[in-house]
Design a protein around this motif. Structure first.
Motif, PDB file in Angstrom:
ATOM      1  N   ARG A  23      22.592  58.195  23.089  1.00  0.00           N
ATOM      2  CA  ARG A  23      22.331  56.910  23.767  1.00  0.00           C
ATOM      3  C   ARG A  23      21.512  55.998  22.863  1.00  0.00           C
ATOM      4  N   ALA A  24      20.471  56.533  22.234  1.00  0.00           N
ATOM      5  CA  ALA A  24      19.635  55.731  21.337  1.00  0.00           C
ATOM      6  C   ALA A  24      20.461  55.217  20.155  1.00  0.00           C
ATOM      7  N   ALA A  25      21.325  56.053  19.606  1.00  0.00           N
ATOM      8  CA  ALA A  25      22.165  55.631  18.481  1.00  0.00           C
ATOM      9  C   ALA A  25      23.141  54.544  18.917  1.00  0.00           C
ATOM     10  N   THR A  26      23.705  54.689  20.114  1.00  0.00           N
ATOM     11  CA  THR A  26      24.637  53.686  20.637  1.00  0.00           C
ATOM     12  C   THR A  26      23.924  52.355  20.850  1.00  0.00           C
ATOM     13  N   LEU A  27      22.719  52.398  21.423  1.00  0.00           N
ATOM     14  CA  LEU A  27      21.957  51.168  21.648  1.00  0.00           C
ATOM     15  C   LEU A  27      21.594  50.496  20.329  1.00  0.00           C
ATOM     16  N   GLU A  28      21.228  51.278  19.324  1.00  0.00           N
ATOM     17  CA  GLU A  28      20.914  50.718  18.016  1.00  0.00           C
ATOM     18  C   GLU A  28      22.159  50.082  17.384  1.00  0.00           C
ATOM     19  N   GLU A  33      25.309  45.204  16.106  1.00  0.00           N
ATOM     20  CA  GLU A  33      26.533  44.418  16.296  1.00  0.00           C
ATOM     21  C   GLU A  33      26.202  43.052  16.890  1.00  0.00           C
ATOM     22  N   ARG A  34      25.280  43.029  17.836  1.00  0.00           N
ATOM     23  CA  ARG A  34      24.878  41.766  18.457  1.00  0.00           C
ATOM     24  C   ARG A  34      24.247  40.844  17.423  1.00  0.00           C
ATOM     25  N   GLU A  35      23.393  41.378  16.615  1.00  0.00           N
ATOM     26  CA  GLU A  35      22.737  40.591  15.574  1.00  0.00           C
ATOM     27  C   GLU A  35      23.768  40.053  14.583  1.00  0.00           C
ATOM     28  N   ALA A  36      24.727  40.886  14.201  1.00  0.00           N
ATOM     29  CA  ALA A  36      25.774  40.451  13.277  1.00  0.00           C
ATOM     30  C   ALA A  36      26.623  39.348  13.910  1.00  0.00           C
ATOM     31  N   GLN A  38      25.640  37.217  16.205  1.00  0.00           N
ATOM     32  CA  GLN A  38      24.830  36.005  16.250  1.00  0.00           C
ATOM     33  C   GLN A  38      24.783  35.318  14.890  1.00  0.00           C
ATOM     34  N   ARG A  39      24.672  36.102  13.824  1.00  0.00           N
ATOM     35  CA  ARG A  39      24.693  35.523  12.481  1.00  0.00           C
ATOM     36  C   ARG A  39      26.039  34.859  12.203  1.00  0.00           C
ATOM     37  N   LEU A  40      27.120  35.513  12.620  1.00  0.00           N
ATOM     38  CA  LEU A  40      28.457  34.952  12.421  1.00  0.00           C
ATOM     39  C   LEU A  40      28.609  33.645  13.191  1.00  0.00           C
ATOM     40  N   LEU A  41      28.148  33.612  14.451  1.00  0.00           N
ATOM     41  CA  LEU A  41      28.230  32.385  15.240  1.00  0.00           C
ATOM     42  C   LEU A  41      27.410  31.260  14.610  1.00  0.00           C
ATOM     43  N   ALA A  42      26.240  31.580  14.113  1.00  0.00           N
ATOM     44  CA  ALA A  42      25.414  30.562  13.458  1.00  0.00           C
ATOM     45  C   ALA A  42      26.116  30.020  12.216  1.00  0.00           C
ATOM     46  N   ALA A  43      26.738  30.899  11.449  1.00  0.00           N
ATOM     47  CA  ALA A  43      27.464  30.464  10.256  1.00  0.00           C
ATOM     48  C   ALA A  43      28.659  29.591  10.643  1.00  0.00           C
TER      49      ALA A  43
END
Length: 142
Positions: A23-28, A33-36, A38-43
């Motif tokens: 579960r911890a690995a999945t959440l990480e 993925e969420r951070e990536a 968000q970076r893609l959307l900003a770009a």
């Protein structure tokens, strides 16, 4: 039986730890993925803004170039002077303004005449119906 219970408890504890670690690995992984994303959307937003600014600049440049070419073409190809053109345009504008006002007045007068004629026609029809004797045939009544 305690040995079996202890073994089952140990297996259950290890299973719970395994699930917790998974579960911890999945959440990480989801956070990464969420951070990536968000970076893609900003770009993508930055690229869209850059393209929009570029397109707006190109449109304005094209508009200015087209206006300059049009002015140059008129200046080079027109046989009359600027003063003559301005006087002609001013005369046409005043004639158009006058003719529009005249047409508007004529249209209003025609509408008033048509309304008066229709009113007289309706009054004649009303008086005619008032003076007619009542009809005894029910199929002819409106």
């Amino acid at each position: 039986m305690t040995v079996e219970n202890d073994a089952i408890a140990e297996v259950a504890r290890r299973f719970a730890e395994s699930i917790h670690a998974e579960r911890a690995a999945t959440l990480e992984a989801l956070a990464a993925e969420r951070e990536a994303a968000q970076r893609l959307l900003a770009a993508l937003r930055r690229e869209h803004e850059r393209q929009t600014a570029s397109a707006t600049g190109a449109f304005i440049a094209g508009l200015l170039i087209g206006a300059a070419v049009g002015v140059a073409a008129v200046a080079l190809l027109n046989p009359r002077s600027g003063r003559d053109i301005r006087q002609t345009l001013a005369a046409r504008a005043s004639v158009t303004r006058q003719s529009f006002a005249e047409r508007l007045r004529a249209a209003i007068a025609a509408g008033q005449r048509a309304a008066a004629e229709r009113e007289q026609e309706l009054w004649r029809e009303y008086r005619k119906r008032i003076n007619e004797p009542p009809s005894s045939d029910p199929s002819t009544t409106p």
